[in-house]
Design a protein around this motif. Structure first.
Motif, PDB file in Angstrom:
ATOM      1  N   GLU A  88      -1.150  75.852  69.939  1.00 12.31           N
ATOM      2  CA  GLU A  88      -1.146  75.403  68.551  1.00 12.31           C
ATOM      3  C   GLU A  88       0.280  75.353  68.011  1.00 12.31           C
ATOM      4  O   GLU A  88       0.668  74.388  67.338  1.00 12.31           O
ATOM      5  CB  GLU A  88      -2.004  76.348  67.711  1.00 12.31           C
ATOM      6  CG  GLU A  88      -2.168  75.900  66.275  1.00 12.31           C
ATOM      7  CD  GLU A  88      -3.049  76.863  65.487  1.00 12.31           C
ATOM      8  OE1 GLU A  88      -3.758  76.366  64.602  1.00 12.31           O
ATOM      9  OE2 GLU A  88      -3.032  78.075  65.761  1.00 12.31           O
ATOM     10  N   LEU A  92       2.133  72.029  66.630  1.00 14.42           N
ATOM     11  CA  LEU A  92       2.684  71.996  65.277  1.00 14.42           C
ATOM     12  C   LEU A  92       4.177  71.677  65.295  1.00 14.42           C
ATOM     13  O   LEU A  92       4.661  70.920  64.449  1.00 14.42           O
ATOM     14  CB  LEU A  92       2.419  73.310  64.552  1.00 14.42           C
ATOM     15  CG  LEU A  92       0.949  73.553  64.187  1.00 14.42           C
ATOM     16  CD1 LEU A  92       0.774  74.948  63.614  1.00 14.42           C
ATOM     17  CD2 LEU A  92       0.449  72.503  63.214  1.00 14.42           C
ATOM     18  N   GLU A  96       5.747  68.592  63.462  1.00 16.63           N
ATOM     19  CA  GLU A  96       6.834  68.765  62.498  1.00 16.63           C
ATOM     20  C   GLU A  96       8.030  67.920  62.888  1.00 16.63           C
ATOM     21  O   GLU A  96       8.663  67.303  62.036  1.00 16.63           O
ATOM     22  CB  GLU A  96       7.226  70.239  62.396  1.00 16.63           C
ATOM     23  CG  GLU A  96       6.213  71.082  61.667  1.00 16.63           C
ATOM     24  CD  GLU A  96       6.565  72.571  61.702  1.00 16.63           C
ATOM     25  OE1 GLU A  96       7.625  72.939  62.236  1.00 16.63           O
ATOM     26  OE2 GLU A  96       5.748  73.356  61.214  1.00 16.63           O
TER      27      GLU A  96
END
Length: 106
Positions: A88, A92, A96
């Protein structure tokens, strides 16, 4: 017959002499004997052991095994959770980075 249950396909053998659990091939030997005596195909055999004289020891071993299994499962779940958490974080970070690239290009 579609209405048959497992009882229709089972044989209960009683009166066997004491048998040692050390005989690793016992189930297949019993299956062979039952098949020879009945003329029917036998898929397998299961032995019901009389452990009454060591019941306390067996129950303690089972409790110990349950605790060990729970500890192992808990540890495995911890590793799984950590792996999911790491994945995860990686996703992410990638998202980002994509967001920053889009904002810089805008």
């Amino acid at each position: 017959n579609a209405q048959d249950t497992m009882k229709a396909f089972a044989a209960l053998v009683k009166g066997l002499p004491p048998i040692s659990a050390a005989d690793a091939d016992l189930e297949s030997q019993l299956a062979h004997v039952v098949s020879s005596l009945t003329g029917q195909s036998v898929i397998g055999a299961s032995v019901c052991w009389n452990f009454g004289h060591i019941k306390g020891q067996v129950e303690e071993l089972l409790r110990t095994a349950d605790v060990a299994t729970e500890d192992t499962a808990s540890h495995a779940r911890g590793r799984l959770r950590q792996a999911i958490f790491d994945a995860e974080k990686m996703v992410l970070k990638t998202l980002e980075g994509s967001k920053e690239t889009v904002e810089e290009g805008a």
